[in-house]
Design a protein around this motif. Structure first.
Motif, PDB file in Angstrom:
ATOM      1  N   VAL A 218      -2.861 -95.853   5.231  1.00 17.99           N
ATOM      2  CA  VAL A 218      -2.776 -94.712   4.324  1.00 17.99           C
ATOM      3  C   VAL A 218      -4.194 -94.272   3.959  1.00 17.99           C
ATOM      4  N   ASP A 219      -4.489 -92.990   4.196  1.00 19.25           N
ATOM      5  CA  ASP A 219      -5.834 -92.496   3.884  1.00 19.25           C
ATOM      6  C   ASP A 219      -6.026 -92.439   2.363  1.00 19.25           C
ATOM      7  N   ASP A 220      -7.278 -92.412   1.958  1.00 17.06           N
ATOM      8  CA  ASP A 220      -7.624 -92.494   0.541  1.00 17.06           C
ATOM      9  C   ASP A 220      -7.005 -91.367  -0.289  1.00 17.06           C
ATOM     10  N   GLU A 221      -7.037 -90.154   0.211  1.00 16.65           N
ATOM     11  CA  GLU A 221      -6.507 -89.020  -0.568  1.00 16.65           C
ATOM     12  C   GLU A 221      -5.002 -89.141  -0.784  1.00 16.65           C
ATOM     13  N   THR A 222      -4.274 -89.558   0.236  1.00 17.40           N
ATOM     14  CA  THR A 222      -2.828 -89.731   0.103  1.00 17.40           C
ATOM     15  C   THR A 222      -2.521 -90.851  -0.880  1.00 17.40           C
ATOM     16  N   LEU A 223      -3.218 -91.970  -0.742  1.00 17.80           N
ATOM     17  CA  LEU A 223      -3.007 -93.089  -1.656  1.00 17.80           C
ATOM     18  C   LEU A 223      -3.328 -92.680  -3.085  1.00 17.80           C
ATOM     19  N   ARG A 224      -4.427 -91.985  -3.271  1.00 16.96           N
ATOM     20  CA  ARG A 224      -4.814 -91.515  -4.611  1.00 16.96           C
ATOM     21  C   ARG A 224      -3.716 -90.624  -5.200  1.00 16.96           C
ATOM     22  N   ALA A 225      -3.243 -89.658  -4.425  1.00 19.20           N
ATOM     23  CA  ALA A 225      -2.218 -88.731  -4.913  1.00 19.20           C
ATOM     24  C   ALA A 225      -0.942 -89.476  -5.316  1.00 19.20           C
ATOM     25  N   GLU A 226      -0.529 -90.413  -4.492  1.00 17.55           N
ATOM     26  CA  GLU A 226       0.697 -91.164  -4.796  1.00 17.55           C
ATOM     27  C   GLU A 226       0.526 -92.029  -6.048  1.00 17.55           C
ATOM     28  N   LEU A 227      -0.613 -92.696  -6.149  1.00 16.37           N
ATOM     29  CA  LEU A 227      -0.840 -93.540  -7.330  1.00 16.37           C
ATOM     30  C   LEU A 227      -0.918 -92.704  -8.601  1.00 16.37           C
ATOM     31  N   LEU A 228      -1.521 -91.517  -8.499  1.00 11.60           N
ATOM     32  CA  LEU A 228      -1.626 -90.657  -9.682  1.00 11.60           C
ATOM     33  C   LEU A 228      -0.293 -90.008 -10.049  1.00 11.60           C
ATOM     34  N   GLU A 229       0.642 -89.987  -9.121  1.00  8.48           N
ATOM     35  CA  GLU A 229       1.992 -89.521  -9.455  1.00  8.48           C
ATOM     36  C   GLU A 229       2.821 -90.665 -10.031  1.00  8.48           C
ATOM     37  N   LEU A 230       2.728 -91.832  -9.414  1.00  7.58           N
ATOM     38  CA  LEU A 230       3.534 -92.976  -9.848  1.00  7.58           C
ATOM     39  C   LEU A 230       3.043 -93.584 -11.164  1.00  7.58           C
ATOM     40  N   GLY A 231       1.741 -93.712 -11.315  1.00  2.00           N
ATOM     41  CA  GLY A 231       1.176 -94.388 -12.497  1.00  2.00           C
ATOM     42  C   GLY A 231       1.619 -93.777 -13.813  1.00  2.00           C
ATOM     43  N   PRO A 232       1.388 -92.481 -14.027  1.00  2.00           N
ATOM     44  CA  PRO A 232       1.789 -91.875 -15.305  1.00  2.00           C
ATOM     45  C   PRO A 232       3.295 -91.923 -15.547  1.00  2.00           C
TER      46      PRO A 232
END
Length: 186
Positions: A166-180
């Motif tokens: 998983v590339d960094d941007e995709t991982l970042r986007a998913e974590l920022l959706e799931l985390g909050p």
């Protein structure tokens, strides 16, 4: 003819880079200064010239991440509301993990790193400030559990072999959706 010299700081950077690679393969505990020297093709004395102990190398590896950690925590503490501060802290934590994936993978869960970190007052203070931002004022049981799960999950996502593709941007986007969604009630 004078012997060519590397730019100032180049030797330290080479030791740090080699250490991160070896820490990733063998853990901090399983990596000796001699192994770092051998990896670089230099003497152990040359490594000692740059760093007096393996603990100093670990702290140097952590330093860049500590600068980033301090910056995003300080910025999050200026947010106008606890929820906005928690969101900013969460973004910073995700960006920290994404930006330092190799370091996180190399150092996470190593008993020697845990010992070094436990005695590092500045790091402990920053972790306390980050935790307070994520918890917010008067956290209930759900929020305390969510902070634990989200924090551990972000770190794990950065090193999980199942997510290596998983590339960094995709991982970042998913974590920022799931985390909050876990951390903040809407």
């Amino acid at each position: 003819m004078a012997r060519p010299q590397a730019p100032r700081g180049h030797g330290r950077r080479r030791v740090i880079d080699a250490a991160v690679e070896l820490f990733g393969e063998h853990g901090v505990t399983g990596t000796s200064l001699q192994m770092i020297a051998d990896h670089l093709g230099v003497t152990k004395a040359a490594v000692y010239y740059q760093f007096h102990a393996k603990e100093d190398i670990v702290l140097a590896v952590l330093e860049e991440a500590l600068v980033d950690l301090r910056a995003f925590i300080t910025a999050a503490e200026t947010e106008p509301s606890p929820d906005e501060a928690a969101r900013a802290a969460l973004r910073g934590l995700v960006d920290l993990m994404i930006g330092h994936r190799q370091v996180v993978a190399a150092l996470m869960r190593d008993p020697e790193v845990e010992r070094i970190m436990a005695t590092h007052d500045d790091l402990n203070s920053l972790i306390g400030r980050l935790t307070a931002l994520l918890l917010g004022p008067a956290p209930d049981l759900r929020r305390r559990i969510a902070v634990s799960v989200v924090g551990a999950g972000i770190a794990q996502a950065g090193i999980d072999p199942l997510l290596a593709d998983v590339d960094d941007e995709t991982l970042r986007a998913e974590l920022l959706e799931l985390g909050p969604s876990m951390l903040l009630r809407t």
